[in-house]
Write a protein that holds these residues in place. Structure first.
Motif, mmCIF file in Angstrom:
data_model
loop_
_atom_site.group_PDB
_atom_site.id
_atom_site.type_symbol
_atom_site.label_atom_id
_atom_site.label_comp_id
_atom_site.label_asym_id
_atom_site.label_seq_id
_atom_site.Cartn_x
_atom_site.Cartn_y
_atom_site.Cartn_z
ATOM 1 N N GLU B 159 -1.005 58.764 -35.690
ATOM 2 C CA GLU B 159 -1.675 60.147 -36.732
ATOM 3 C C GLU B 159 -2.430 60.069 -37.693
ATOM 4 O O GLU B 159 -3.042 60.001 -38.235
ATOM 5 C CB GLU B 159 -1.000 61.640 -35.818
ATOM 6 N N ALA B 160 -1.068 59.675 -38.402
ATOM 7 C CA ALA B 160 -1.647 59.492 -39.888
ATOM 8 C C ALA B 160 -2.754 58.637 -40.213
ATOM 9 O O ALA B 160 -3.834 58.674 -41.312
ATOM 10 C CB ALA B 160 -0.627 58.984 -40.916
ATOM 11 N N ALA B 161 -2.150 57.295 -39.496
ATOM 12 C CA ALA B 161 -3.825 56.878 -39.716
ATOM 13 C C ALA B 161 -5.294 56.857 -39.512
ATOM 14 O O ALA B 161 -6.193 56.681 -40.104
ATOM 15 C CB ALA B 161 -2.994 55.080 -39.124
ATOM 16 N N LYS B 162 -4.655 57.531 -38.876
ATOM 17 C CA LYS B 162 -6.419 58.115 -37.656
ATOM 18 C C LYS B 162 -6.685 59.293 -38.753
ATOM 19 O O LYS B 162 -7.932 59.199 -39.632
ATOM 20 C CB LYS B 162 -6.012 58.652 -36.418
ATOM 21 N N ASP B 163 -5.544 59.960 -38.969
ATOM 22 C CA ASP B 163 -6.297 60.757 -40.661
ATOM 23 C C ASP B 163 -6.751 60.516 -41.988
ATOM 24 O O ASP B 163 -7.376 61.167 -42.467
ATOM 25 C CB ASP B 163 -4.835 61.938 -40.934
ATOM 26 N N GLU B 168 -9.832 53.363 -33.418
ATOM 27 C CA GLU B 168 -8.747 53.182 -33.114
ATOM 28 C C GLU B 168 -8.415 51.865 -32.942
ATOM 29 O O GLU B 168 -7.373 51.307 -32.812
ATOM 30 C CB GLU B 168 -9.360 53.668 -31.054
ATOM 31 N N TYR B 169 -9.530 50.804 -32.891
ATOM 32 C CA TYR B 169 -8.839 48.959 -33.112
ATOM 33 C C TYR B 169 -8.508 48.818 -34.328
ATOM 34 O O TYR B 169 -7.091 48.226 -33.918
ATOM 35 C CB TYR B 169 -10.359 48.691 -33.129
ATOM 36 N N GLN B 170 -8.985 49.942 -35.458
ATOM 37 C CA GLN B 170 -8.288 49.818 -36.893
ATOM 38 C C GLN B 170 -6.614 50.242 -36.829
ATOM 39 O O GLN B 170 -5.986 49.820 -37.502
ATOM 40 C CB GLN B 170 -8.635 50.262 -37.540
ATOM 41 N N ALA B 171 -6.253 51.200 -36.277
ATOM 42 C CA ALA B 171 -5.083 51.680 -35.892
ATOM 43 C C ALA B 171 -4.242 50.740 -35.209
ATOM 44 O O ALA B 171 -3.222 50.210 -35.536
ATOM 45 C CB ALA B 171 -4.959 53.226 -35.039
ATOM 46 N N ARG B 173 -4.330 47.858 -35.270
ATOM 47 C CA ARG B 173 -4.285 46.222 -35.463
ATOM 48 C C ARG B 173 -3.516 46.328 -36.702
ATOM 49 O O ARG B 173 -2.948 45.710 -37.144
ATOM 50 C CB ARG B 173 -6.604 45.763 -36.243
ATOM 51 N N HIS B 174 -3.994 47.320 -37.681
ATOM 52 C CA HIS B 174 -3.614 48.045 -38.646
ATOM 53 C C HIS B 174 -2.132 48.505 -39.233
ATOM 54 O O HIS B 174 -0.865 48.285 -39.588
ATOM 55 C CB HIS B 174 -4.075 47.807 -39.855
ATOM 56 N N VAL B 175 -1.704 49.026 -37.748
ATOM 57 C CA VAL B 175 -0.557 50.005 -37.781
ATOM 58 C C VAL B 175 -0.050 50.121 -36.385
ATOM 59 O O VAL B 175 1.174 49.614 -36.592
ATOM 60 C CB VAL B 175 -0.725 51.659 -37.386
ATOM 61 N N ILE B 176 -0.098 49.768 -35.162
ATOM 62 C CA ILE B 176 0.166 49.729 -34.059
ATOM 63 C C ILE B 176 0.969 48.162 -33.736
ATOM 64 O O ILE B 176 2.451 48.493 -33.729
ATOM 65 C CB ILE B 176 -0.121 49.958 -32.759
ATOM 66 N N LEU B 177 0.190 47.154 -33.676
ATOM 67 C CA LEU B 177 0.469 46.020 -33.870
ATOM 68 C C LEU B 177 1.728 45.237 -34.722
ATOM 69 O O LEU B 177 2.545 45.121 -33.730
ATOM 70 C CB LEU B 177 -0.693 44.805 -34.221
ATOM 71 N N PRO B 178 1.650 45.529 -36.282
ATOM 72 C CA PRO B 178 2.886 45.065 -36.753
ATOM 73 C C PRO B 178 3.853 45.941 -36.378
ATOM 74 O O PRO B 178 4.834 45.223 -36.426
ATOM 75 C CB PRO B 178 2.225 45.756 -38.345
ATOM 76 N N LEU B 179 4.117 46.920 -35.928
ATOM 77 C CA LEU B 179 5.177 47.824 -35.655
ATOM 78 C C LEU B 179 5.733 47.214 -34.520
ATOM 79 O O LEU B 179 6.992 46.944 -34.635
ATOM 80 C CB LEU B 179 5.361 49.162 -35.142
#
Lengths: 285, 256
Positions: B159-163, B168-171, B173-179
Motif C-alpha cells: 500500500e505504501a508503494a502504491k501511495d 501495479e507492475y512497478q509495485a 517489480r520493486h516491492v513484491i519481487l525483492p521480498l
C-alpha cells in the motif's frame, strides 16, 4: 489505472491459459476418451460407448484392480502404523529441525534411485541375505527379490516419507496440554487417543493417506523392478493399455477410476478439515 | 526407559530409510563388478561414466529440460501466486483448485492425459513436449511455496508503494519481487529437482529420439545391478541433496 489493468490482465491470461491448456483440456480428453470406442489407426472412434467401463469388470482386469487396491491399502495402513508414532516422536524431539530435514531428503530424492537402492540390498548376495547368513539364521540366501513381498516393501520404502510429513505437520500444531487435560479428567490411554489425538490429527492422516494411496496404485516401475512376472499395479495396466495394447478407451477408463478415487479422498480431506475447525490450514492454504 | 524406546524406534526408521541409499553410495566406490564384498576403493565407475557418450547425452538432455522447465515454471508460478493473492477475477477459485488437482493427481494420470493431448494435436513427442509437461507439474509446487510467503507479508508495504505512486507492475517489480526472492529461489530449486527426477510423466511424453537420464537409468536397471548405475545414482542423489539443503536454507533464513 490502464497500466494496472494491463499488467493484471496479462498475468491472469498467462496463468489461466496454462492451466486450461495443459491441465483442464488433457483431463477432459481422458474423460471423453473413456466413453469412446477404440480405433486401430486413429486411436479413438467417435462413437459413444460404455465398453471401456464394462471392460473394467472383466474378471481378469478386475483381479488386477483388487490386487492393486490391496497393495495400496496395505501400504497406506503400514505407513500410517509406522509413521504415526514416528511423527509424534519427531514433533516432541529437541533436534526436530535437523531430523525433519532427514525426512525431507528422501521425500525429494528420485524414487527410481531409491527403488534401485532397494534392489542392491535385497538381491540374493545383497546386504540383507549376507546379514542373515552371518547371523546363522539361514543357510541359503532367501529369494527376497522379484516377489510380491518385495513390491510391498518397495512401496512402503518409497512412500513412507509422504505419510510422515503431513502427519508431522498436523501433530506439530497440536498442544500437548490437551493430552494432560484428558488424563487429568480421568481418560484412559485409549480414550485419549480416540477422543483427542485422532480427531486433531485426522486431516494429517487423510492428507498422508492420499499421498501414499494414490501413488501406490500408479508407481509402475516398482513392480517392474522388484516384482515377479505377475506383480502388476493399476499403473502397469494403464501403461500397457497406452503403450502396448494401444487401447486408449480402456486406459482412460482405468485412469478415470484413479481420478474418481482422488476426488473421493480429497472430499474426505476437506470434510475432516471443516470438522477439525481449521478451514484454512494445511493443504487448503 | 520410555525415552530410550522412542530413540531406538526413530533410529530404526532412519536406518530403514537411509541404509539402502548408504549401501548404494558405498558400492559406487567398490572396485568390483560382480561381487558384493568390498574389494577396495575406486573412482573407476565415475571415470567410466565420462566415457559413456550415451549416458552423458541423456544427462545433458535432462539438465537442459530441468533448467528450462524449472525457470519457466518459476516465472509463471511467481506471477500466478501474486495474482491469486492480490487479484479477484472470475474463475480464480477454479484455477487454484485445478493447481491442487495437479499436485495431488497421480503422475500416471497426468502422463497419459498429456500423451493423448499431444498426439491428438499432432505434436511430435520429444524435447518440446517434455518441457511443456515438466512446467505443468512443477507449477503448483512453485505457486504453493510462494503463496505461503506472500500470505506472511505486511500488506502495508505494498500500500505504501502504491501511495508513493507506483503502478501495479512497478509495485511487483520493486516491492513484491525483492521480498519474495528467497521463496522464488526455493521454488525454482524444488522444480529443478522434480523435473530432474521425474520418471512417470516423462515416460509417456518423450519420444524415441530424445533420451533423458531417469528413463535411461530405468532401462539399465531393468537389466540388473551395474556399478555405473550406482555411480550415476549417487551423482543424482548429490544434486538432490544440494537442492533440498539450499532450498531449505533459503526459506529458513527469510523467516527470521
Amino acid at each position: 489505472m490502464t497500466e494496472r489493468s494491463a499488467f493484471k490482465t496479462a498475468v491472469v491470461a498467462v496463468v489461466g491459459f496454462w492451466i486450461v491448456a495443459f491441465v483442464f483440456l488433457p483431463n477432459l480428453l481422458v474423460l471423453v476418451a473413456s466413453f469412446l470406442e477404440r480405433d486401430e489407426t486413429a486411436f479413438l472412434r467417435r462413437v459413444f460407448s460404455l465398453g471401456a467401463y464394462r471392460g473394467l469388470l472383466d474378471p481378469q482386469i478386475a483381479g488386477i484392480f483388487t490386487r492393486s487396491m490391496g497393495y495400496a491399502a496395505g501400504t497406506t495402513a503400514l505407513c500410517l502404523l509406522i509413521g504415526y508414532p514416528f511423527a509424534f516422536l519427531l514433533a516432541r524431539n529437541a533436534h526436530r529441525r535437523l531430523l525433519l530435514v532427514l525426512i525431507i531428503i528422501p521425500f525429494w530424492t528420485s524414487s527410481l534411485v531409491r527403488t534401485y537402492a532397494l534392489i542392491i540390498v535385497l538381491k540374493a548376495n545383497g546386504l540383507v541375505n549376507a546379514l542373515l547368513q552371518a547371523a546363522g539364521l539361514i543357510q541359503e540366501p532367501l529369494p527376497l527379490l522379484y516377489t510380491n513381498g518385495a513390491v510391498f516393501i518397495g512401496l512402503v520404502y518409497t512412500l513412507l516419507p509422504f505419510m510422515i510429513l503431513p502427519l508431522y505437520a498436523a501433530i506439530e500444531k497440536f498442544d500437548p496440554r490437551l493430552v494432560e487435560a484428558g488424563y487429568d479428567l480421568g481418560a484412559s490411554r485409549l480414550q485419549v487417543l480416540r477422543h483427542i489425538l485422532l480427531p486433531v490429527s485426522l486431516p494429517g492422516i487423510i492428507a498422508g493417506s492420499i499421498m501414499v494411496f494414490l501413488p501406490a496404485l500408479g508407481l509402475f516401475y516398482v513392480p517392474d523392478l522388484l516384482g515377479g512376472a505377475k506383480s502388476m499395479l493399476l499403473g502397469n495396466y494403464i501403461k500397457n493399455q497406452f503403450l502396448t495394447a494401444r487401447n486408449w478407451p480402456a486406459g482412460a477408463a482405468a485412469s478415470m477410476l484413479l481420478t474418481f478415487l482422488m476426488g473421493l479422498l480429497l472430499w474426505a480431506y476437506f470434510a475432516s478439515l471443516r470438522r477439525s475447525g481449521d478451514p484454512g490450514g494445511g493443504l487448503a492454504r | 526407559m520410555k525415552r530410550t524406546a522412542g530413540i531406538v524406534y526413530m533410529v530404526m526408521i532412519y536406518g530403514f530409510l537411509y541404509l539402502p541409499i548408504a549401501v548404494l553410495i558405498v558400492y559406487s566406490f567398490n572396485d568390483t563388478r560382480f561381487s558384493s564384498n568390498w574389494q577396495g576403493f575406486t573412482f573407476k565407475w565415475y571415470a567410466e561414466l565420462l566415457d559413456n557418450r550415451m549416458l552423458l547425452d541423456s544427462l545433458g538432455n535432462s539438465l537442459l529440460v530441468a533448467l528450462i522447465s524449472s525457470l519457466v515454471a518459476t516465472g509463471i508460478g511467481t506471477l500466478a501466486a501474486v495474482a491469486f493473492h492480490r487479484y479477484r477475477f472470475p474463475g480464480r477459485k477454479l484455477l487454484y483448485g485445478l493447481l491442487y488437482v495437479v499436485m495431488m493427481s497421480p503422475d500416471i494420470v497426468m502422463g497419459i492425459s498429456l500423451l493423448m493431448f499431444f498426439i491428438l494435436l499432432g505434436v511430435t513427442t520429444g524435447f518440446f513436449t517434455l518441457v511443456l509437461s515438466h512446467i505443468t507439474f512443477c507449477l503448483p509446487f512453485v505457486v504453493v511455496t510462494i503463496y505461503a510467503r506472500i500470505a506472511d507479508f505486511d500488506p502495508n508495504v505494498i500500500e505504501a508503494a502504491k501511495d508513493l505512486g507506483a503502478g501495479e507492475y512497478q509495485a511487483f517489480r520493486h516491492v513484491i519481487l525483492p521480498l519474495l526472492l528467497p521463496a522464488v529461489a526455493s521454488g525454482w530449486l524444488l522444480s529443478f529437482t522434480l523435473s530432474l527426477d521425474d520418471v512417470i510423466v516423462s515416460f509417456f511424453v518423450t519420444g524415441p529420439t530424445f533420451e533423458i537420464l531417469p528413463l535411461k537409468i530405468y532401462s539399465m536397471v531393468r537389466l540388473g545391478v551395474k556399478p555405473e548405475v550406482n555411480a550415476l545414482s549417487t551423482l543424482l542423489l548429490a544434486v538432490t541433496l544440494v537442492s533440498v539443503f539450499a532450498s531449505h536454507w533459503l526459506v529458513k533464513e527469510n523467516r527470521r
